[in-house]
Write a protein that holds these residues in place. Structure first.
Motif, PDB file in Angstrom:
ATOM      1  N   UNK A  64       0.772  -1.659  -0.194  1.00 24.50           N
ATOM      2  CA  UNK A  64      -0.116  -0.179  -0.128  1.00 24.50           C
ATOM      3  C   UNK A  64       0.629   1.237   0.182  1.00 24.50           C
ATOM      4  N   UNK A  65       1.076   2.070  -1.403  1.00 26.68           N
ATOM      5  CA  UNK A  65       1.858   2.771  -1.022  1.00 26.68           C
ATOM      6  C   UNK A  65       0.836   4.272  -2.093  1.00 26.68           C
ATOM      7  N   UNK A  66       1.294   5.276  -1.222  1.00 26.78           N
ATOM      8  CA  UNK A  66      -0.311   6.683  -2.347  1.00 26.78           C
ATOM      9  C   UNK A  66       0.880   7.305  -3.006  1.00 26.78           C
ATOM     10  N   UNK A  67       0.379   7.583  -4.752  1.00 26.99           N
ATOM     11  CA  UNK A  67       1.096   8.402  -4.964  1.00 26.99           C
ATOM     12  C   UNK A  67       0.094   9.075  -5.928  1.00 26.99           C
ATOM     13  N   UNK A  68       0.594  10.421  -6.249  1.00 25.28           N
ATOM     14  CA  UNK A  68      -0.260  11.821  -6.455  1.00 25.28           C
ATOM     15  C   UNK A  68       0.519  11.726  -8.397  1.00 25.28           C
ATOM     16  N   UNK A  69      -0.140  12.250  -9.128  1.00 21.89           N
ATOM     17  CA  UNK A  69       0.297  12.767 -10.461  1.00 21.89           C
ATOM     18  C   UNK A  69      -1.155  14.066 -10.795  1.00 21.89           C
ATOM     19  N   UNK A  70      -0.188  15.486 -11.540  1.00 22.61           N
ATOM     20  CA  UNK A  70      -0.811  16.513 -11.679  1.00 22.61           C
ATOM     21  C   UNK A  70      -0.166  17.024 -12.616  1.00 22.61           C
ATOM     22  N   UNK A  71      -0.821  17.821 -14.152  1.00 15.08           N
ATOM     23  CA  UNK A  71      -0.174  18.452 -14.995  1.00 15.08           C
ATOM     24  C   UNK A  71       0.074  19.505 -13.944  1.00 15.08           C
ATOM     25  N   UNK A  72       1.128  20.658 -14.477  1.00 15.65           N
ATOM     26  CA  UNK A  72       1.777  21.775 -13.247  1.00 15.65           C
ATOM     27  C   UNK A  72       1.423  22.912 -14.315  1.00 15.65           C
ATOM     28  N   UNK A  85       3.847  24.999 -16.248  1.00 16.56           N
ATOM     29  CA  UNK A  85       4.339  24.532 -17.787  1.00 16.56           C
ATOM     30  C   UNK A  85       3.914  23.379 -18.503  1.00 16.56           C
ATOM     31  N   UNK A  86       2.834  23.071 -17.974  1.00 16.72           N
ATOM     32  CA  UNK A  86       2.834  21.291 -18.676  1.00 16.72           C
ATOM     33  C   UNK A  86       2.968  20.586 -18.396  1.00 16.72           C
ATOM     34  N   UNK A  87       3.864  19.997 -16.990  1.00 22.01           N
ATOM     35  CA  UNK A  87       4.761  19.387 -17.024  1.00 22.01           C
ATOM     36  C   UNK A  87       4.352  17.892 -16.165  1.00 22.01           C
ATOM     37  N   UNK A  88       4.014  17.250 -15.884  1.00 22.20           N
ATOM     38  CA  UNK A  88       3.718  16.250 -15.096  1.00 22.20           C
ATOM     39  C   UNK A  88       4.470  15.849 -14.020  1.00 22.20           C
ATOM     40  N   UNK A  89       3.757  16.025 -12.263  1.00 22.35           N
ATOM     41  CA  UNK A  89       4.270  16.586 -11.415  1.00 22.35           C
ATOM     42  C   UNK A  89       3.830  14.802 -10.940  1.00 22.35           C
ATOM     43  N   UNK A  90       4.569  14.286 -10.202  1.00 23.93           N
ATOM     44  CA  UNK A  90       4.702  13.312  -9.224  1.00 23.93           C
ATOM     45  C   UNK A  90       5.092  13.665  -7.831  1.00 23.93           C
ATOM     46  N   UNK A  91       3.900  13.572  -6.558  1.00 23.99           N
ATOM     47  CA  UNK A  91       3.926  13.314  -5.094  1.00 23.99           C
ATOM     48  C   UNK A  91       3.603  12.154  -4.617  1.00 23.99           C
ATOM     49  N   UNK A 150       0.391   4.275 -10.197  1.00 24.61           N
ATOM     50  CA  UNK A 150      -0.449   4.816 -10.144  1.00 24.61           C
ATOM     51  C   UNK A 150      -0.600   5.144 -11.780  1.00 24.61           C
ATOM     52  N   UNK A 151      -2.016   4.539 -11.725  1.00 25.41           N
ATOM     53  CA  UNK A 151      -2.263   5.032 -13.905  1.00 25.41           C
ATOM     54  C   UNK A 151      -2.797   5.668 -14.482  1.00 25.41           C
ATOM     55  N   UNK A 152      -2.950   6.506 -14.963  1.00 32.92           N
ATOM     56  CA  UNK A 152      -4.492   7.386 -14.769  1.00 32.92           C
ATOM     57  C   UNK A 152      -3.523   8.444 -16.503  1.00 32.92           C
ATOM     58  N   UNK A 153      -4.301   8.829 -17.108  1.00 31.31           N
ATOM     59  CA  UNK A 153      -4.822   9.876 -18.147  1.00 31.31           C
ATOM     60  C   UNK A 153      -4.713  11.399 -17.186  1.00 31.31           C
ATOM     61  N   UNK A 154      -3.708  11.791 -18.090  1.00 29.00           N
ATOM     62  CA  UNK A 154      -3.382  13.259 -18.150  1.00 29.00           C
ATOM     63  C   UNK A 154      -3.799  14.376 -18.955  1.00 29.00           C
TER      64      UNK A 154
END
Length: 137
Positions: free
Chosen positions: A46-54, A56-62, A133-137
């Motif tokens: 069990x591990x939690x990770x998020x991904x978003x687009x900043x 500047x249009x780069x993917x940011x993984x936290x 994490x697997x997602x469409x951004x």
């Protein structure tokens, strides 16, 4: 005139012995099947990770942590099937030996929002890896 009926049947003792034998064989087959399957089953970490687009249009993984956060060796990001060199806690990176909770990293290149398939894989200290994490951004 006398009618004789032929009443040949299995005696109750033999019937009970047969029922016990069938039960024992059935239990042994089920036990062999169940115990044989558990040897190859891996536990899910069990591990939690998020991904978003900043902006500047780069993917940011936290890295958010989770129950197995201490066993994470490093995180790796793949965008549209292309592995990114930036990762959190990458092997050989002295500044980031272990991923820190709340730590983040960005993709190598800009993405086109809506046309980005991001996959984050956690690599663990025991040598295993798991998609977290697997997602469409």
């Amino acid at each position: 005139m006398m009618n004789f009926k032929n009443e040949e049947a299995v005696s109750p003792v033999i019937g009970v012995i047969l029922m016990v034998a069938i039960t024992v064989i059935l239990a042994a087959v089920i036990a062999a099947f169940v115990f044989g399957m558990t040897g190859s089953v891996e536990t899910t970490k069990t591990v939690a990770v998020t991904a978003s687009v900043n902006n500047s249009k780069f993917v940011v993984v936290t890295f958010q942590g989770g129950a197995d956060a201490n066993s994470v060796d490093y995180l790796n990001l793949t965008i549209n099937g292309e592995s990114q060199t930036n990762s959190l806690g990458a092997p050989g990176d002295a500044a980031q030996d272990i991923p820190k909770i709340g730590g983040s990293f960005t993709s190598d290149d800009e993405i086109v929002p809506g046309n980005c398939h991001a996959v984050v894989v956690a690599h663990f200290k025991d040598g295993s890896s798991q998609v977290v994490l697997e997602r469409q951004l």
